[in-house]
Design an enzyme around this catalytic site. Sequence first.
Site, PDB file in Angstrom:
ATOM      1  N   GLU A  38       1.010 -16.395   6.105  1.00 18.73           N
ATOM      2  CA  GLU A  38      -0.233 -16.632   5.367  1.00 18.73           C
ATOM      3  C   GLU A  38      -0.322 -18.075   4.869  1.00 18.73           C
ATOM      4  O   GLU A  38      -0.936 -18.343   3.839  1.00 18.73           O
ATOM      5  CB  GLU A  38      -0.312 -15.676   4.169  1.00 18.73           C
ATOM      6  CG  GLU A  38      -0.423 -14.206   4.542  1.00 18.73           C
ATOM      7  CD  GLU A  38      -0.564 -13.322   3.322  1.00 18.73           C
ATOM      8  OE1 GLU A  38      -1.543 -12.551   3.254  1.00 18.73           O
ATOM      9  OE2 GLU A  38       0.304 -13.385   2.434  1.00 18.73           O
ATOM     10  N   LYS A  77      -0.786 -16.246 -10.301  1.00 19.63           N
ATOM     11  CA  LYS A  77       0.061 -15.812  -9.191  1.00 19.63           C
ATOM     12  C   LYS A  77      -0.085 -16.758  -8.000  1.00 19.63           C
ATOM     13  O   LYS A  77       0.901 -17.072  -7.316  1.00 19.63           O
ATOM     14  CB  LYS A  77      -0.263 -14.378  -8.756  1.00 19.63           C
ATOM     15  CG  LYS A  77       0.733 -13.930  -7.670  1.00 19.63           C
ATOM     16  CD  LYS A  77       0.497 -12.582  -7.070  1.00 19.63           C
ATOM     17  CE  LYS A  77       1.563 -12.320  -6.006  1.00 19.63           C
ATOM     18  NZ  LYS A  77       1.349 -11.057  -5.283  1.00 19.63           N
ATOM     19  N   GLY A 107       0.810  -1.210   0.000  1.00 19.08           N
ATOM     20  CA  GLY A 107       0.000   0.000   0.000  1.00 19.08           C
ATOM     21  C   GLY A 107       0.843   1.258   0.000  1.00 19.08           C
ATOM     22  O   GLY A 107       0.524   2.245  -0.673  1.00 19.08           O
TER      23      GLY A 107
END
Length: 307
Positions: A266, A183, A12
């Site tokens: 993750e 991806k 971001g």
Amino acid sequence: MRLLILGAGGIGGYYGARLAEAGVDVTFLVRPARAERLARDGLTLTSPLGDVRRPVAFVTDASETFDAVLLSCKAYDLDSAIDAVRPAVAPETLVLPLLNGVRHLDALDAAFGRERVLGGVAHIGVTMAADGTIRHLNKLHRFVLGARDPAQEARAAALHAELLKGGFAPELSADVMQDMWEKFTMLAAFAGLTCLMRAPVGAIMQTDDGPAIAQALLDECAAVSAANGHVPREAFLAQSLGMLTAAGSPATASMLRDVESGGRTEHDHILGDLRDRGRAAGVAVPTLALAYAHMQAYAARKAAEAG
């Protein structure tokens, strides 16, 4: 267009800095500690493509609506991210997630309605230093967005036109789900390989079976993608295999860097979700399952040590 970016961390912060530098109306939604640093120092980006240091607009809570909201949080923070940006989402607001994998789409569709949620992919090597500086690690900053439904196409094109001002050449994809699945395939193979071996690609390629393990992981992940309706393109597979087997490469997945720093990962959202989708489709994924079990053991040990 008025854009809200959740967080001013690596992804971001990078794209937001480029957009702000180009004069785009960008506001960052950040936690109080990050807000203090932004108020004091501004947003700093170092990059081979040009540095940025500038004041930026930021808020610590979303009290008004925006034309588009960009999400680049970690998957394990998705629930809190949804709560944080919910007040910023109006009926015509677009939500553009840049998370890894595809599982987050279900949660975002449920929260905001599928008609508001685009598909998106970020291919970038970036991290945030302890002092808050965003460090771009190489020249890669690929950004892909696209409509998941024909009704979104005009608004997706308008957002793409706004993002073009940032200078990072965002791509408006005609099949963004294919891009997301590719991806997903590459990242699961990359994270699985480097986390399972706890080493960079170059070191793994010096082992007797490293190249075969890399090939097996990529083949399994690609087979799961194909079974879910997204057959990976040959050029993509060739490029991915080249990256996974490059002699002398120092490359490691960000998941391994998180392991090495003792942080959360993750693995459920990437390795676990792809394993589950493979099993549901009847695809054998023994190497992927081994990599996921390795990461589950890491998480279980961390939890036990934390008491």
